[in-house]
Design an enzyme around this catalytic site. Sequence first.
Site, PDB file in Angstrom:
ATOM      1  N   ASP A  33       0.855  -1.191   0.000  1.00  0.00           N
ATOM      2  CA  ASP A  33       0.000   0.000   0.000  1.00  0.00           C
ATOM      3  C   ASP A  33       0.888   1.236   0.000  1.00  0.00           C
ATOM      4  O   ASP A  33       1.824   1.329   0.787  1.00  0.00           O
ATOM      5  CB  ASP A  33      -0.898   0.002   1.244  1.00  0.00           C
ATOM      6  CG  ASP A  33      -2.114   0.912   1.112  1.00  0.00           C
ATOM      7  OD1 ASP A  33      -1.989   1.982   0.495  1.00  0.00           O
ATOM      8  OD2 ASP A  33      -3.181   0.549   1.629  1.00  0.00           O
TER       9      ASP A  33
ATOM     10  N   ARG B 210      -0.642   4.455  -0.125  1.00  0.00           N
ATOM     11  CA  ARG B 210      -1.532   5.605   0.052  1.00  0.00           C
ATOM     12  C   ARG B 210      -1.063   6.545   1.163  1.00  0.00           C
ATOM     13  O   ARG B 210      -1.311   7.737   1.108  1.00  0.00           O
ATOM     14  CB  ARG B 210      -2.959   5.122   0.340  1.00  0.00           C
ATOM     15  CG  ARG B 210      -3.641   4.574  -0.884  1.00  0.00           C
ATOM     16  CD  ARG B 210      -4.999   4.013  -0.552  1.00  0.00           C
ATOM     17  NE  ARG B 210      -4.896   2.768   0.198  1.00  0.00           N
ATOM     18  CZ  ARG B 210      -5.943   2.033   0.552  1.00  0.00           C
ATOM     19  NH1 ARG B 210      -7.165   2.440   0.249  1.00  0.00           N
ATOM     20  NH2 ARG B 210      -5.775   0.911   1.208  1.00  0.00           N
TER      21      ARG B 210
END
Length: 526
Positions: free
Chosen positions: A434, A436
């Site tokens: 991830d 983000r």
Amino acid sequence: MSSDALLTQILAQLSALQVSQQTLQAKLDTFTTLVGSPPSHGTPITGHNDSPTPPSLLLSPSSSLSKVQLASTSPASTPSDHILTDREREKALYPGRVLLTTHPDQHGIKPFPIQWGAPDPSLRGPVICSRLPSSVKQRNALGAHSGSYSIYRALAIAMGTLNPTHKPDYSMTEPPVPIPPQPAWSDPHKIVSFDPWGHLVPQVFRKEVDELGLDVRPSIAVTKAHIKLSEIDETARKGELEVDGKIVLATRPLKNVDGTESDAYSGVEITTSKAAVEPVWYLPGIAERFGISESLLRRALFEDTGGMYPELITRPDIKVFLPPIGNLTVYIFGNPAFLYDESKELTLRVHDECNGSDVFGSDICTCKPYLVYAIEECIRCAQRGGVGLVVYFRKEGRALGEVTKYLVYNLRKRGGDSADKYFKSTELIAGVKDMRFQALMPDVLHWLGIKKIDNMVSMSDMKYNAIVQSGIPILKRYDLPEHLIPPDSRVEIDAKIAAGYFTSGKSITEQDLVKTVGRTWEETEH
């Protein structure tokens, strides 16, 4: 002096030497890698002259988009119908030498003062990133407006469809929905990823635009609209959503092929206020948020954009950067003033883009069901006298991008799509599960003046922790109801639960994950 302190001092000196070396090299490049017109045609700051704006460039009625002709302001020696070659257009658009970089001590450069976090816009100052002759010497920000869409602007200018000196007319574009200043706007630690004054630029920086002639542009736009989703039509048809005539309205009757009014169910529309927000990064604040030095942040941004912005290295005095990334959009259901009224109930969904599901309805993830369910919950909250908020971030594929996401899909479908391999598949391709990094996400909540959240529709601990750690308490969180989870999305949900994501349902162990298996391509028709 301890060994740790000595090491820190040496590293700091090394970093300073590296920055100095980069600056000297950039200065050398300025003098040794020059192309374009002779020196007499462009007076440096370097590479820009102080003469009036170059002649306007207009499309020739008889030419293709790749050819333009000079307007009537052209020199008399140039016929008005003369079709310019690409080389001539390049010289007309960019009359000076190629400017690879600038330096703080360079003659003529005087950035317009900007004090991030100042309580008044006149003290804060406008964000100026334009390289137009009218603004380039007072530029106080790197990058360009419109994020990744700035590339399309460059193409339009190169093709001759856009005049680079076009001055936007912002008459009647002011927000129809007020987003007034909040205490967080004057806290340089609360909002670091966009300009909180961005939607008020034409009003609060009128003097800088009209009197000083600076190219200052809005980075936020606020509007209002109706939205229509077939899934919410169905929810209303089943009587699970009240058509109140205020937030949820009945859609006008449909038409038959012959133009007569149809008696078929036409569904509903939802009234909403919304804002589009472009990224504007205050680099010291970004670095602080991620717990790294500003010099490391600048170097990483420079290196991993292919050296696209050398002034990240050579202009340490410029602290604002408009990065080439996607924006975010805010959708407000109910009275926007209730967002900063702590006595009102607030329901929130922070949603990260998933084009395959949100737009095209992919069955492999829960993104669209989550988004639709959250909108319904926001509507219900507004109908109870509160307010609902959905924030939509452009972070496709966990900010890994859609290409990486589809490569992961291929691996999953060929390698056995089981929940125990869900995150491993992404890490094999992307090197991380991830990207983000939700540390910047709460900025928009502070911009709206939110001080507490009653209901958060999310199972993400990253989002929850980022919001709470920014000083906004969350009273209740809940996830997607079981009956709304598509069968093939069970792999994603179970993998997340086992990894520690929030759930209001049953717990799942590592041993359970091997039992959750998605369909292979061979098991479905294509």
